[in-house]
Design an enzyme around this catalytic site. Structure first.
Site, PDB file in Angstrom:
ATOM      1  N   THR A  91       0.846  -1.188   0.000  1.00 53.21           N
ATOM      2  CA  THR A  91       0.000   0.000   0.000  1.00 53.21           C
ATOM      3  C   THR A  91       0.887   1.246   0.000  1.00 53.21           C
ATOM      4  O   THR A  91       2.072   1.166  -0.326  1.00 53.21           O
ATOM      5  CB  THR A  91      -0.985  -0.042   1.190  1.00 53.21           C
ATOM      6  OG1 THR A  91      -1.949   0.997   1.039  1.00 53.21           O
ATOM      7  CG2 THR A  91      -0.285   0.127   2.536  1.00 53.21           C
ATOM      8  N   ASN A  92       0.328   2.411   0.323  1.00 55.55           N
ATOM      9  CA  ASN A  92       1.100   3.657   0.337  1.00 55.55           C
ATOM     10  C   ASN A  92       0.581   4.577   1.440  1.00 55.55           C
ATOM     11  O   ASN A  92      -0.327   4.212   2.178  1.00 55.55           O
ATOM     12  CB  ASN A  92       1.037   4.334  -1.043  1.00 55.55           C
ATOM     13  CG  ASN A  92      -0.389   4.645  -1.440  1.00 55.55           C
ATOM     14  OD1 ASN A  92      -1.079   5.419  -0.780  1.00 55.55           O
ATOM     15  ND2 ASN A  92      -0.851   4.026  -2.521  1.00 55.55           N
ATOM     16  N   HIS A  93       1.154   5.775   1.531  1.00 52.87           N
ATOM     17  CA  HIS A  93       0.890   6.672   2.661  1.00 52.87           C
ATOM     18  C   HIS A  93      -0.385   7.494   2.561  1.00 52.87           C
ATOM     19  O   HIS A  93      -0.632   8.332   3.414  1.00 52.87           O
ATOM     20  CB  HIS A  93       2.047   7.662   2.819  1.00 52.87           C
ATOM     21  CG  HIS A  93       3.300   7.039   3.360  1.00 52.87           C
ATOM     22  ND1 HIS A  93       3.355   6.465   4.601  1.00 52.87           N
ATOM     23  CD2 HIS A  93       4.536   6.908   2.827  1.00 52.87           C
ATOM     24  CE1 HIS A  93       4.573   6.005   4.814  1.00 52.87           C
ATOM     25  NE2 HIS A  93       5.312   6.254   3.741  1.00 52.87           N
ATOM     26  N   SER A  94      -1.193   7.296   1.542  1.00 57.83           N
ATOM     27  CA  SER A  94      -2.397   8.134   1.411  1.00 57.83           C
ATOM     28  C   SER A  94      -3.349   7.940   2.593  1.00 57.83           C
ATOM     29  O   SER A  94      -3.644   6.812   2.989  1.00 57.83           O
ATOM     30  CB  SER A  94      -3.116   7.775   0.108  1.00 57.83           C
ATOM     31  OG  SER A  94      -4.384   8.387   0.086  1.00 57.83           O
ATOM     32  N   ALA A 127      -4.779   7.440  -4.308  1.00 60.65           N
ATOM     33  CA  ALA A 127      -3.393   7.050  -4.591  1.00 60.65           C
ATOM     34  C   ALA A 127      -3.426   5.565  -4.936  1.00 60.65           C
ATOM     35  O   ALA A 127      -3.247   4.700  -4.071  1.00 60.65           O
ATOM     36  CB  ALA A 127      -2.511   7.315  -3.383  1.00 60.65           C
TER      37      ALA A 127
END
Ligand code: C5P
Length: 222
Positions: A29-32, A96
């Site tokens: 996943t990512n930081h969104s 994102a």
């Protein structure tokens, strides 16, 4: 209170990260956080729009008076968006979305068998580009762009490639902008030109974005 200047419009917003499963316990996943997209949904709803929010975030409460669809992967988000995109007057793609997912999803937890491991990834569908390239007359599309270098050039390129009307170039370099925080610094890029907004709350940024979309709507003949 907001002016009801979006009454009668169907609006779709994507928000948050996506989660790409690797095995039953792991994902990429990512930081969104999803905040920018949620504020876009809240502002449009207050202005009278019928809002569908397709979100991969589980950090934020569902906004009131918004149809919320929770999704996990990029493919799930693609399916949810394309199922209803033809009914929308305006779409804002603030999610994102993961660009890659694991090439295979293991049914069993992957064991640590060696000191090194290589993960094979495969591309996910580009939701904005898919919707942009099949845009209906009168439909307006807003995308976001985050880059660590050559932000404006890359954002302008993306706007053309994905057939977006408005591209919101999101600074990652400046204090108070980007992931997790309640403020943002955005440059609006459209056929009408380039406008750098000051540091604003994400809610005030969302107002400016819908203002820009509405002004394009009144300039088009629909
Ligand atoms: O190409 P890039 O990922 O930088 O483009 C960002 C824009 O495209 C954002 O508006 C994002 O929500 C959208 N996007 C998408 N589907 C993808 C990748 C990006 O909708 N798979």
């Amino acid at each position: 209170a907001e002016q009801k200047d979006m009454t009668g419009f169907n609006v779709l917003v994507t928000a948050g990260p996506t989660r790409e499963s690797l095995d039953p316990v792991r994902y990429l996943t990512n930081h969104s956080s999803g905040k920018m997209g949620y504020e876009l949904a809240v502002n449009a709803a207050r202005r009278g729009a019928h809002v569908t929010l397709v979100t991969g975030s589980d950090q934020l409460p569902d906004p009131p008076f918004v149809d919320v669809i929770h999704v996990e992967s990029a493919q799930d988000m693609f399916d949810a968006v394309t199922a209803v995109s033809h009914q929308q007057d305006m779409l804002a793609f603030a999610a994102a979305v993961a660009d890659y997912r694991p090439a295979t999803v293991s049914q069993q937890k992957i064991k640590k068998t060696s000191d090194h491991s290589v993960l094979e990834l495969t591309r996910t569908p580009d939701i904005l580009q898919t919707v942009g390239l099949s845009k209906k007359p009168g439909q307006l599309i807003c995308g976001f762009s985050m880059e660590t270098q050559d932000l404006l050039d890359h954002s302008q390129e993306k706007r053309k490639k994905k057939n977006a009307d408005l591209m919101c170039a999101n600074s990652l370099r400046e204090e108070g902008a980007g992931f997790g925080v309640d403020t943002n610094i955005i440059t609006l890029i459209s056929d009408q030109g380039v406008e750098k907004l000051p540091l604003l709350s994400k809610y005030d940024v969302s107002r400016k974005i819908w203002d820009a979309m509405l002004s394009m709507k009144s300039h088009s003949n629909s």
